[in-house]
Every structure is written in C-alpha cells, then in structure tokens.
Design an enzyme around this catalytic site. Structure first.
Site, PDB file in Angstrom:
ATOM      1  N   SER A  47       0.847  -1.204   0.000  1.00  0.00           N
ATOM      2  CA  SER A  47       0.000   0.000   0.000  1.00  0.00           C
ATOM      3  C   SER A  47       0.876   1.245   0.000  1.00  0.00           C
ATOM      4  CB  SER A  47      -0.862  -0.001   1.262  1.00  0.00           C
ATOM      5  OG  SER A  47      -1.447   1.263   1.464  1.00  0.00           O
ATOM      6  N   TYR A  94      -2.119  -0.933  10.963  1.00  0.00           N
ATOM      7  CA  TYR A  94      -2.371  -1.548   9.648  1.00  0.00           C
ATOM      8  C   TYR A  94      -1.251  -1.184   8.675  1.00  0.00           C
ATOM      9  CZ  TYR A  94      -3.730  -1.243   4.795  1.00  0.00           C
ATOM     10  OH  TYR A  94      -3.692  -1.302   3.434  1.00  0.00           O
ATOM     11  N   LYS A 108       2.049  -3.459   6.662  1.00  0.00           N
ATOM     12  CA  LYS A 108       2.455  -3.482   5.246  1.00  0.00           C
ATOM     13  C   LYS A 108       3.954  -3.213   5.114  1.00  0.00           C
ATOM     14  CE  LYS A 108      -1.543  -4.347   3.277  1.00  0.00           C
ATOM     15  NZ  LYS A 108      -1.781  -5.664   2.666  1.00  0.00           N
TER      16      LYS A 108
HETATM   17  C1  UD1 Z   1      -7.064   4.856   3.648  1.00  0.00           C
HETATM   18  C2  UD1 Z   1      -5.991   4.490   4.650  1.00  0.00           C
HETATM   19  C3  UD1 Z   1      -4.922   3.685   3.950  1.00  0.00           C
HETATM   20  C4  UD1 Z   1      -5.530   2.464   3.282  1.00  0.00           C
HETATM   21  C5  UD1 Z   1      -6.638   2.911   2.319  1.00  0.00           C
HETATM   22  C6  UD1 Z   1      -7.367   1.736   1.687  1.00  0.00           C
HETATM   23  C7  UD1 Z   1      -5.916   6.254   6.363  1.00  0.00           C
HETATM   24  C8  UD1 Z   1      -5.109   7.356   6.976  1.00  0.00           C
HETATM   25  N1  UD1 Z   1      -5.409   5.676   5.249  1.00  0.00           N
HETATM   26  O1  UD1 Z   1      -6.495   5.706   2.670  1.00  0.00           O
HETATM   27  O2  UD1 Z   1      -3.958   3.269   4.889  1.00  0.00           O
HETATM   28  O3  UD1 Z   1      -4.536   1.741   2.581  1.00  0.00           O
HETATM   29  O4  UD1 Z   1      -7.589   3.712   3.033  1.00  0.00           O
HETATM   30  O5  UD1 Z   1      -8.147   1.063   2.617  1.00  0.00           O
HETATM   31  O6  UD1 Z   1      -6.981   5.917   6.852  1.00  0.00           O
HETATM   32  N2  UD1 Z   1     -12.765  11.120   3.139  1.00  0.00           N
HETATM   33  C9  UD1 Z   1     -13.790  11.968   3.512  1.00  0.00           C
HETATM   34  N3  UD1 Z   1     -14.938  11.419   4.048  1.00  0.00           N
HETATM   35  C10 UD1 Z   1     -15.106  10.069   4.224  1.00  0.00           C
HETATM   36  C11 UD1 Z   1     -14.038   9.197   3.840  1.00  0.00           C
HETATM   37  C12 UD1 Z   1     -12.877   9.755   3.307  1.00  0.00           C
HETATM   38  O7  UD1 Z   1     -13.692  13.173   3.365  1.00  0.00           O
HETATM   39  O8  UD1 Z   1     -16.148   9.639   4.736  1.00  0.00           O
HETATM   40  C13 UD1 Z   1     -11.546  11.688   2.521  1.00  0.00           C
HETATM   41  C14 UD1 Z   1     -10.254  11.416   3.278  1.00  0.00           C
HETATM   42  O9  UD1 Z   1     -10.013  12.428   4.227  1.00  0.00           O
HETATM   43  C15 UD1 Z   1      -9.241  11.405   2.135  1.00  0.00           C
HETATM   44  C16 UD1 Z   1     -10.026  10.836   0.951  1.00  0.00           C
HETATM   45  O10 UD1 Z   1     -11.394  11.066   1.263  1.00  0.00           O
HETATM   46  O11 UD1 Z   1      -8.834  12.717   1.818  1.00  0.00           O
HETATM   47  C17 UD1 Z   1      -9.810   9.356   0.733  1.00  0.00           C
HETATM   48  O12 UD1 Z   1     -10.040   8.661   1.946  1.00  0.00           O
HETATM   49  P1  UD1 Z   1     -10.044   7.053   2.012  1.00  0.00           P
HETATM   50  O13 UD1 Z   1     -10.875   6.494   0.938  1.00  0.00           O
HETATM   51  O14 UD1 Z   1     -10.368   6.665   3.416  1.00  0.00           O
HETATM   52  O15 UD1 Z   1      -8.548   6.636   1.658  1.00  0.00           O
HETATM   53  P2  UD1 Z   1      -7.153   7.089   2.332  1.00  0.00           P
HETATM   54  O16 UD1 Z   1      -7.363   7.853   3.579  1.00  0.00           O
HETATM   55  O17 UD1 Z   1      -6.316   7.689   1.286  1.00  0.00           O
END
Ligand code: UD1
Length: 341
Positions: free
Chosen positions: A124, A152, A156
């Site tokens: 990842s 987590y 990795k």
């Molecule tokens: C997350 C994990 C990462 C993991 C990946 C896949 C963290 C810090 N990182 O990545 O380790 O490999 O998921 O499972 O948790 N967002 C919102 N609202 C939401 C959900 C997300 O605004 O309800 C935003 C987040 O702040 C981010 C983006 O959307 O900016 C993507 O979020 P997400 O899909 O959770 O992925 P990551 O945080 O990049």
C-alpha cells in the site's frame, strides 16, 4: 500459469481472479471469508465461464495453512490476504500484527518448502508514511516506514521488509511489492465490487451509499488542506487497472525484490470525487465539512513511471469510469453480496 490468490475472495482479489481467468490462467483461491463472500467468486466464474478452486482456511493458523496448501499445485502466489481497516488496527494492534505477519510468514515458509518462487504482494502507498511536504508525486525511492500513523500501515511496511530479508536468505525468490494508491470502482458488469462490512471507511463506497440513499450525507474530512480546493487529494485507481497491474507484475517477475507504485499519477480532491459521482449517478450527494480525520495526509499521488516502464502497464480508466462502474455495482447490489430482504 497456476496462480494461488490468498484473500482472493475480497474486493481486489475477485477482480484479479477475473483478469487471470480471462487470460487463461488457472486460479486457486484460499480465503477464510472473514471479510468476504464466496458469492463474488461464483459471479467471476459466471462472467468468465472459468472455474476457481476454492480452499477455505486461515493462513495465520500455521497448521491450517500447511494442511490447506500441502496438496495444492501452484507456480505463483498473489498474496492479498490480510486485515485492512485502519481504525480497527488502532484499537486492536496485536490482532493486526498477528494476523497479517503470521499469515505472511507461514506462506513464505510453505512456498519455500514447495519451491514456489513467484510472489506478488499486495502492499500500500501507506508505507510511504508522512512524506516531506515538498514531494508532490511519490516514487519508489521515497523512504518507507517513516511517519506511518497506524498499525495496519505498519504491517504493510514490516511485510515488505520481511519479504526482502527472506529473499536475502533464498535468492531464487522472485518477489514484487505492489504499492496500491486508492483502489475504486468495480467490474463494468456491476456484478462484482467492493462490499464493505458496516459503515464504509473509504470515500467512494461511502459516496456510493449516499447516492443510493442508504446514508444521509457524506462527511468531508477537512477543507483547509493546501490543495486545489482545500479537501484531501488522492490518486484513485480503477480496480480493473489495479487487477491488470497484478498480472503485469506476475509476467515480469525475476529473482530479487522490486517495489512498484500502482496509481494513475493524477490526484483528485474529495469534492472532485463527489462531483464525478454526481455526474455518473445523476444523484445529488449531500455533504457536510467536518474536522480532519486523524492521521490523514493532505495529498497522496503516485509517480507510476517505474511500473509504466518495467511492467509495461499503465492505467487506462478515468475517475469517471470508476464512478460509473461503482454506481452500476451499487444499484444492482444495494446490499452487496448479501441476499436481498
Ligand atoms: C485509507 C488508509 C490507507 C488504506 C486505504 C485503503 C488512512 C489514513 N489511510 O487511505 O492506509 O490503505 O484507506 O483502505 O486511513 N474522506 C472523507 N470522508 C469520508 C471518507 C474519506 O472526506 O467519509 C476523505 C479522506 O479524508 C481522504 C479521501 O477522502 O482525503 C480518501 O479517503 P479514504 O478512501 O479513506 O482513503 P485514504 O485515507 O487515502
């Protein structure tokens, strides 16, 4: 090739299985179904006309792993099995380390005993931890393991190191570490896709459930980041592009260990994802900006040049394609793989 997919019944594994079957490979899946369902693989068989050998076992259990794999014949392993919920890993660190590390150690020992030398590992972009603020696209020369915010992610990074150390002791091992950016979307048929248990942690499945009316609104985690519109930026990769990346890696293995970023090289903000999903679904996605989520980065975008060059692979699908395919999956399967009713 006869390929063993560990965790092959999950979101990514089912798409990898589909691409392998379409290519004419034999696919064996070992899964404990702790966060997946055999239904996804049944649909893969229907879509491809192929058949998958399915073995139910928990690889973290040494005796069970040995019993399950002893009589199986395979030439390569794509190791996708593992726990992957970031928040849960903070609450249950020892479970995460035990499950993810023991399953990998058991698998490596069994591979060596059987002289199976080909390994593709599902890593990842989280291994890059918290990169320096002046790095806008991450390449594989970035340091790993520094500033990872949760167990987590550390599993990795540890597993990458374990594979490298095992390869030092076993020079014939041919291993590739695939550092996924943000996998999204579904097979264009809408028959298989991501089926998160409970409330989705990740952005696109959450947006999909808002679009379909299962949740009221999206919480946007912060809008004061130094990005295009203040919301977090990520490199979203269509799961079919990601699946093809695994096949490309499998066909380019050679003795040693190589890491590759699987990403598009393009970043999109949370609000851009919302707009793209609205366009694909024709539905409005209500949202509210809330506090940033602990441990989140402002931006995380791949430099995929190494995978483009060495694996002869690149992404061909857009964020819009991923939203369209996610929407097809969501509308055809509003309850995921669970029976309706
Ligand atoms: C997350 C994990 C990462 C993991 C990946 C896949 C963290 C810090 N990182 O990545 O380790 O490999 O998921 O499972 O948790 N967002 C919102 N609202 C939401 C959900 C997300 O605004 O309800 C935003 C987040 O702040 C981010 C983006 O959307 O900016 C993507 O979020 P997400 O899909 O959770 O992925 P990551 O945080 O990049």
């Amino acid at each position: 090739m006869r390929v063993l997919l560990t965790g092959g019944a999950g979101y990514i594994g089912s798409h990898v299985a589909l691409v392998l079957l379409e290519r004419g490979d034999d696919v064996i899946v070992v899964d404990d179904f702790s966060n997946s369902s055999p239904e996804g693989l049944r649909r893969v068989e229907k879509l491809t006309g192929g058949s998958i050998e399915l073995v139910e076992a928990d690889l973290a259990d040494r005796a069970a792993a040995e019993a399950a794999l002893a009589d199986l014949d395979f030439e390569a392993v794509i190791h996708l099995a593992g726990l992957k919920a970031v928040g849960e890993s903070v609450a249950q660190p020892s479970r995460y380390f035990r499950t993810n590390l023991n399953s990998t150690l058991n698998l490596l020992d069994i591979m060596r005993a059987k002289d199976v030398r080909k390994l593709v590992f599902s890593s990842s972009a989280t291994v890059y931890g918290t990169p320096d603020a002046d790095v806008d696209r991450l390449d594989e020369s970035q340091p790993i393991g520094i500033g990872i915010t949760n167990p987590y992610g550390r599993t990795k990074a540890f597993i990458e190191q374990i594979i490298a150390d095992v390869q030092q002791a076993w020079p014939e091992l041919e291993a590739v570490l695939l550092r996924y950016f943000n996998p999204v979307g579904a097979h264009p048929s809408g028959e298989i896709g991501e089926d998160p248990a409970g409330i989705p942690n990740n952005l696109m499945p959450f947006v999909a459930q808002v679009a379909v009316g299962r949740r009221e609104k999206l919480s946007v985690f912060g809008d004061q980041y130094p990005t295009v519109d203040g919301t977090g930026v990520r490199d979203y990769i269509h799961v079919m592009d990601l699946a093809e990346g695994h096949v490309a890696a499998l066909t380019h293995l050679s003795p040693g260990v190589e890491a590759y970023n699987l990403g598009s090289g393009e970043g999109h903000s949370v609000l851009e994802v919302v707009r793209a999903y609205e366009a694909a679904s024709g539905r409005e996605i209500p949202f509210e900006v809330v506090a940033p989520r602990a441990g989140d980065l402002a931006a995380s975008v791949a430099d995929p040049a190494k995978a483009n060059a060495d694996l002869d692979w690149r992404t061909t699908r857009t964020l819009g394609d991923a939203c369209r395919d996610s929407w097809a999956w969501q509308t055809k399967n509003p309850n995921g793989f669970a029976p309706v009713g």
